[in-house]
Write a protein that holds these residues in place. Sequence first.
Motif, short mmCIF file in Angstrom:
data_model
loop_
_atom_site.label_atom_id
_atom_site.label_comp_id
_atom_site.label_asym_id
_atom_site.label_seq_id
_atom_site.Cartn_x
_atom_site.Cartn_y
_atom_site.Cartn_z
N HIS A 188 0.84 -1.19 0.00
CA HIS A 188 0.00 0.00 0.00
C HIS A 188 0.87 1.24 0.00
N ARG A 189 1.22 1.68 -1.20
CA ARG A 189 1.96 2.92 -1.35
C ARG A 189 1.03 3.98 -1.90
N SER A 190 1.52 5.18 -2.02
CA SER A 190 0.76 6.28 -2.60
C SER A 190 1.67 7.00 -3.59
N ILE A 191 1.44 6.73 -4.88
CA ILE A 191 2.32 7.24 -5.94
C ILE A 191 1.51 8.11 -6.90
N ALA A 192 1.97 9.33 -7.09
CA ALA A 192 1.33 10.23 -8.05
C ALA A 192 2.18 10.32 -9.31
N SER B 58 -1.93 16.96 -15.99
CA SER B 58 -2.81 15.92 -15.48
C SER B 58 -2.04 15.05 -14.50
N PHE B 59 -2.78 14.41 -13.58
CA PHE B 59 -2.12 13.45 -12.69
C PHE B 59 -3.02 12.28 -12.39
N GLY B 60 -2.37 11.16 -12.07
CA GLY B 60 -3.05 9.99 -11.55
C GLY B 60 -2.43 9.64 -10.21
N LEU B 61 -3.25 9.20 -9.27
CA LEU B 61 -2.78 8.83 -7.93
C LEU B 61 -3.22 7.41 -7.66
N ALA B 62 -2.27 6.56 -7.30
CA ALA B 62 -2.58 5.14 -7.10
C ALA B 62 -1.53 4.50 -6.20
#
Length: 402
Positions: A6-10, A142-146
Amino acid sequence: MITLQHRSIAHFDMDSFFVSVECREDNSLKGKPLLVGGLGDRAVVAACSYEARRYGIHSAMPMKTALKLCPHALIRRGDMELYSNLSREITDIIAEKAPLYEKSSIDEFYLDLTGMDKFFGSMKWTIELRQHIIRKMKLPVSFGLASNKMISKVATNEAKPNGQKEIIFGEEKSFLAPMPVEKLPMVGKETAGQLRRRGVETVKTLSEIPVALLEAWLGKNGISLWNKANGIDESPVVPYHEQKSISTESTFPTDTIDMKFMHAELVRMTEKIAFELRQQDKLAGCVTVKLRYSDFETVTRQMTIPYTGSDHILLEKVKELFHKLYDKRLLVRLIGVRFSHLVQGNYQISLFDDTQEMIALYQAIDHIKNRFGWQYLMKGTNAIPPAKQPKAEVTPFPRKTK
């Protein structure tokens, strides 16, 4: 059962970066089919607007072909120096705000925000950073966060243009499932064709195929594809300050003042490490030349340049630095060349001046060097036969920038 960390990468992507910069400089270009690239019929498209893409135009397409598809398209020459400078400004903004970031290309960044939810909220923080970049740079982003780099990049692509998207931890597979296989990073036409011929059209179908069968079909690439289809990517965000440099030095058997010989050495060294640069699919943003005189005094000089991986551009900068350094007219015992500020990127994006033939020439040169060795294909006017080349102290690739 596979457990995702469970990481948080943008993932941040400057939308149609070259085109957006041109529209920022000239508002009249907004909303029109715009091509950035060379002006001649034999030139290529370096970038194109979303409006131009609707006509089937894409980057690396011959300009002549693009104009047949859209005769009323507008063309702008492109300014790699401006794009590079703006890229550095965006990097400075992210470096000031982000706890850990990776500059993966001239206009793309990964940010590791793991743990930030405990203090602020990753999505809220990322939205504010995007808005800050838009306000300061006047450019769309634009960005995606996952939970990993691969999912965040796909999310960014889905959010474009000028949007944002978060994929909640645990929803990676359901997010990818309905997508065509081409949506996965690094799945090109050839791989997609092989999969479709076997009835594999969606990521969901791909994810359900036994990994051993995919490996039998596609080799090691099959294992990588299975991981992607299942939303798995453990690759870390590599801190930008750890980006590598590539360099080489040549210590002469006899101290020399022979300018023709030293120019030949500059050509040889530049072509050698420029080839290695392209082998790594990287572009250099800084050139350094080192000179050591016979009295062991060592001097260096560097120059920030528009990102490039092209021999002729790099060699011009190397020679310019050498002539600024070599002012004492003393005997020289060592010359060194280094490329740094490296970012990921195809060298073709900097070839705004070049034709299809020039791009094809670079590809042919690299193919021959790959097959026979870099030293067997050099500029004829300055090249030294391999048997006569002086022994050189070569700094292996990669090396950390100090």
